[in-house]
Design a protein around this motif. Structure first.
Motif, mmCIF file in Angstrom:
data_model
loop_
_atom_site.group_PDB
_atom_site.id
_atom_site.type_symbol
_atom_site.label_atom_id
_atom_site.label_comp_id
_atom_site.label_asym_id
_atom_site.label_seq_id
_atom_site.Cartn_x
_atom_site.Cartn_y
_atom_site.Cartn_z
ATOM 1 N N LYS A 1 0.856 -1.211 0.000
ATOM 2 C CA LYS A 1 0.000 0.000 0.000
ATOM 3 C C LYS A 1 0.883 1.250 0.000
ATOM 4 O O LYS A 1 0.633 2.205 -0.729
ATOM 5 C CB LYS A 1 -0.890 0.003 1.254
ATOM 6 N N LYS A 2 1.931 1.181 0.817
ATOM 7 C CA LYS A 2 2.838 2.341 0.932
ATOM 8 C C LYS A 2 3.532 2.590 -0.415
ATOM 9 O O LYS A 2 3.599 3.730 -0.893
ATOM 10 C CB LYS A 2 3.872 2.033 2.027
ATOM 11 N N GLN A 3 3.980 1.518 -1.037
ATOM 12 C CA GLN A 3 4.692 1.699 -2.312
ATOM 13 C C GLN A 3 3.758 2.256 -3.390
ATOM 14 O O GLN A 3 4.159 3.110 -4.187
ATOM 15 C CB GLN A 3 5.307 0.378 -2.782
ATOM 16 N N LEU A 4 2.512 1.787 -3.378
ATOM 17 C CA LEU A 4 1.571 2.281 -4.389
ATOM 18 C C LEU A 4 1.363 3.796 -4.221
ATOM 19 O O LEU A 4 1.349 4.547 -5.203
ATOM 20 C CB LEU A 4 0.230 1.535 -4.282
ATOM 21 N N ALA A 5 1.250 4.232 -2.945
ATOM 22 C CA ALA A 5 1.101 5.672 -2.689
ATOM 23 C C ALA A 5 2.343 6.420 -3.172
ATOM 24 O O ALA A 5 2.249 7.492 -3.787
ATOM 25 C CB ALA A 5 0.856 5.910 -1.206
ATOM 26 N N GLU A 6 3.515 5.833 -2.915
ATOM 27 C CA GLU A 6 4.777 6.495 -3.308
ATOM 28 C C GLU A 6 4.881 6.680 -4.829
ATOM 29 O O GLU A 6 5.413 7.679 -5.291
ATOM 30 C CB GLU A 6 5.982 5.668 -2.834
ATOM 31 N N ILE A 7 4.364 5.703 -5.568
ATOM 32 C CA ILE A 7 4.462 5.866 -7.032
ATOM 33 C C ILE A 7 3.267 6.657 -7.575
ATOM 34 O O ILE A 7 3.138 6.839 -8.788
ATOM 35 C CB ILE A 7 4.661 4.516 -7.781
ATOM 36 N N GLY A 8 2.387 7.096 -6.674
ATOM 37 C CA GLY A 8 1.315 8.020 -7.061
ATOM 38 C C GLY A 8 0.237 7.376 -7.896
ATOM 39 O O GLY A 8 -0.279 7.989 -8.838
ATOM 40 N N SER A 9 -0.131 6.151 -7.527
ATOM 41 C CA SER A 9 -1.169 5.464 -8.305
ATOM 42 C C SER A 9 -2.178 4.832 -7.347
ATOM 43 O O SER A 9 -1.895 4.637 -6.154
ATOM 44 C CB SER A 9 -0.523 4.372 -9.165
ATOM 45 N N ASN A 10 -3.349 4.549 -7.862
ATOM 46 C CA ASN A 10 -4.277 3.734 -7.066
ATOM 47 C C ASN A 10 -4.650 2.444 -7.806
ATOM 48 O O ASN A 10 -5.594 1.763 -7.443
ATOM 49 C CB ASN A 10 -5.528 4.518 -6.665
ATOM 50 N N ASN A 11 -3.872 2.117 -8.842
ATOM 51 C CA ASN A 11 -4.082 0.886 -9.602
ATOM 52 C C ASN A 11 -3.001 -0.117 -9.190
ATOM 53 O O ASN A 11 -1.809 0.081 -9.485
ATOM 54 C CB ASN A 11 -3.988 1.201 -11.106
ATOM 55 N N TYR A 12 -3.410 -1.185 -8.499
ATOM 56 C CA TYR A 12 -2.411 -2.130 -7.984
ATOM 57 C C TYR A 12 -1.587 -2.790 -9.096
ATOM 58 O O TYR A 12 -0.500 -3.294 -8.848
ATOM 59 C CB TYR A 12 -3.072 -3.169 -7.068
ATOM 60 N N ARG A 13 -2.111 -2.814 -10.319
ATOM 61 C CA ARG A 13 -1.326 -3.353 -11.448
ATOM 62 C C ARG A 13 -0.024 -2.570 -11.620
ATOM 63 O O ARG A 13 0.974 -3.093 -12.107
ATOM 64 C CB ARG A 13 -2.175 -3.280 -12.730
ATOM 65 N N ASP A 14 -0.062 -1.290 -11.198
ATOM 66 C CA ASP A 14 1.151 -0.466 -11.355
ATOM 67 C C ASP A 14 2.292 -0.924 -10.443
ATOM 68 O O ASP A 14 3.458 -0.622 -10.724
ATOM 69 C CB ASP A 14 0.822 1.008 -11.116
ATOM 70 N N LEU A 15 1.952 -1.660 -9.372
ATOM 71 C CA LEU A 15 3.043 -2.225 -8.554
ATOM 72 C C LEU A 15 3.820 -3.251 -9.384
ATOM 73 O O LEU A 15 5.045 -3.356 -9.276
ATOM 74 C CB LEU A 15 2.475 -2.922 -7.313
ATOM 75 N N GLN A 16 3.074 -3.988 -10.184
ATOM 76 C CA GLN A 16 3.702 -4.995 -11.054
ATOM 77 C C GLN A 16 4.596 -4.299 -12.098
ATOM 78 O O GLN A 16 5.724 -4.720 -12.348
ATOM 79 C CB GLN A 16 2.596 -5.803 -11.730
ATOM 80 N N ILE A 17 4.054 -3.220 -12.674
ATOM 81 C CA ILE A 17 4.823 -2.480 -13.692
ATOM 82 C C ILE A 17 6.087 -1.882 -13.063
ATOM 83 O O ILE A 17 7.179 -1.930 -13.643
ATOM 84 C CB ILE A 17 3.963 -1.345 -14.322
ATOM 85 N N ASN A 18 5.934 -1.375 -11.847
ATOM 86 C CA ASN A 18 7.073 -0.777 -11.144
ATOM 87 C C ASN A 18 8.162 -1.827 -10.870
ATOM 88 O O ASN A 18 9.368 -1.560 -10.981
ATOM 89 C CB ASN A 18 6.569 -0.158 -9.835
#
Ligand code: ACM
Length: 543
Positions: free
Chosen positions: A346-363
């Motif tokens: 959750k913290k990392q998703l906020a840090e990358i400025g997204s609310n789409n959990y798929r973006d954690l995968q992209i990151n």
């Protein structure tokens, strides 16, 4: 001088007229002439010099198999006038293109690169009885010949692939070699090796030995599904790095690149079970190699720096084993619910400025791509992903990735190409050739409804409705074989052949030259080839 043994020749002609030009895949241009070139028992070959003797080496391999099959041997000559067969460099031809011109006196092969010479020799073998391609002697034939013909050929696509899932079931080196043999007879050039799954990790990674001590084994041979329950048998296997290098060398001789796939961060329960302390989203719970079919939610915790380091280390070892341009990192079917419950995620998703959990995968992938970019030139690799990866901030990965399109494949491929990425078409319907190929009661247990017939597979037209300006991004096509239901190699073969030949032809032959009934006729001799190779096959189209 060639020996014309009249009776034997007559016999041979009869065989040839039945076999005549049963070429798979159909070449781009064929002109059949009159008469035959008959091989002398001791024939002569002249080979143009090519960097590092590679054309001589590939001819010697061809000659050894040819001698086994026919008894005909080749001596090298430097004189064109004495040569029965001549391999000439023609720089203007494309990387895999060749010309094969046969008269009653001589065979001339022209190509600019070893791959072109190799494909010309594959065609030459297919112009003969099928025991020649199978490299098995046939004592019934005493004179060996090929028809007078002119063939100018090159593939439609540079990517002519086949994927085998060994995560669900492990078949071993000898089975892979058989598949590579048949692929090369159809001029296919990419073997995509799906090496990891929820249900098994199949490649030795020296830095993480538990991947194969724990992750390569599970407590059931069958994979549970519905009424089918896990059977408790301790089951599995893996390839050592030496095994994988042996396969790489074998494939290389057949002009096939191997694309290893490590499917991360989803489809990774076997890895999570091996190193839950840094790969699991919930290390406090127990994790085991999965015993079931379907999509596991036990995905890698992409926000853990040690998980990112793990993936980098795995890529480093793969890079050393597989000396090719591509590595496939999977990316399909990755549930996000464990990330949604995990504070680090959750913290990392906020840090990358997204609310789409798929973006954690992209990151996660972005960090891996940067890791590769920092390597020396010889270790640069391009990444391939399944098309679900398009569901996040995929543009942040750059355009230099390849999307393998399977679900909604035509649209997904178009989306990728529009974003400037490369794409490969491997549509679930009809290119998942583990699916049933008929409704016969004798069909082995597999997925589907029997609608992926040889004809349906053949008739898929890859570039239909693809705008001209996007076509350069379409690298090619690939058949995929998933193995949830397929425990033995002979069933893999039964389902794969002859449908793989249909995909090979879509990959090689211009669409306007493809016609199913013609293909079916040309295929009839293949049953002899499969039998001689000891390969099982679906019998549906053979008379
Ligand atoms: C896939 O079939 N999950 C790529």
């Amino acid at each position: 001088m060639r020996k014309y043994i009249l009776l034997a020749l007559l016999f041979c002609c009869t065989i040839l007229s039945a076999q005549r030009l049963s070429l798979i895949p159909q070449p781009a241009m064929v002109e059949l002439g009159e008469g035959l070139f008959v091989f002398d028992k001791s024939s002569k070959v002249k080979i143009s010099d090519y960097d590092g003797d590679s054309v001589k080496i590939l001819f010697d391999r061809f000659a050894a198999d040819f001698k086994t099959a026919t008894g005909v041997s080749f001596k090298k000559t430097k004189k064109s006038s004495r040569a029965d067969i001549e391999l000439l460099l023609e720089e203007s031809l494309g990387y895999e293109a060749y010309k094969l011109d046969v008269t009653t006196d001589k065979i001339i092969i022209r190509a600019s690169k070893p791959a072109g010479f190799f494909y010309a020799l594959q065609t030459l073998k297919q112009l003969m009885p099928r025991n020649v391609m199978a490299a098995v002697a046939d004592s019934n034939i005493s004179a060996w010949s090929i028809p007078v013909v002119s063939i100018h050929d090159e593939p439609l696509f540079g990517w002519r692939g086949f994927m085998l899932d060994e995560g669900r079931h492990f078949y071993g080196k000898e089975e892979i070699k058989k598949i590579l043999d048949v692929m090369s007879s159809y001029k296919m050039n990419r073997f995509h090796w799906h090496l990891t799954e929820d249900q098994g990790w199949r490649i030795e990674i020296k830095k993480y030995p538990k991947l194969t001590e724990i992750g390569a084994w599970r407590n059931s041979r069958v994979l549970g599904w519905g009424e089918v329950k896990p059977d408790g048998i301790h089951y599995g296997g893996f390839y050592t790095q030496e095994d994988a290098k042996e396969i790489v060398a074998y494939a290389k001789e057949r002009f096939i690149d191997i694309i290893p796939e490590i499917d991360i961060p989803g489809h990774s329960q076997a890895a999570v079970a091996s190193y839950p302390e840094f790969l699991a989203c919930d290390p406090e719970n127990s994790h085991e190699v999965w015993l079931w079919q379907g999509v596991s939610g036990d995905v890698i915790n992409v926000s853990n720096p040690n998980a990112v380091q793990f993936a980098k280390d795995v890529i480093d070892e793969l890079t050393a084993i597989f000396p090719y341009r591509y590595i496939h990192l999977g990316g399909d079917e990755c549930p996000t619910f464990k990330w949604e419950r995990n504070d680090e995620c959750k913290k990392q998703l906020a840090e990358i400025g997204s609310n789409n959990y798929r973006d954690l995968q992209i990151n996660f992938y972005k960090q891996l791509k940067e890791h590769i970019a920092a390597k020396p030139q010889s270790e640069q690799r391009q990444l391939i992903f399944w098309n679900e990866v398009l569901h996040g901030n995929t543009a942040s990965l750059g355009k230099d990735i390849t999307i393998m399109a399977w679900i909604g494949a035509n649209d997904a491929a178009k989306d990728a190409a529009t974003l400037g990425m490369s794409t490969i078409l491997s549509p679930q319907i009809p290119y998942y050739i583990n699916r049933k190929q008929s409704n016969l009661a004798t069909e082995p247990h597999s997925q589907g409804y029997g609608t992926e017939t040889v004809e349906a597979v053949y008739n898929y037209a890859p570039l239909k409705n693809v705008p001209d300006e996007l076509r350069p991004q379409y690298l090619g096509v690939q058949a995929n074989f998933w193995t949830e239901w397929v425990e033995t190699a002979d069933i893999v073969q039964y389902l794969t052949f002859p449908r793989l030949a249909a995909v090979a032809e879509a990959a090689w032959t211009p669409q306007e030259k493809r016609e199913y009934k013609d293909f079916e006729q040309r295929m009839q001799g293949e049953k002899i080839y499969y039998r001689l190779k000891g390969i099982n096959f679906g019998k549906h189209i053979f008379k």
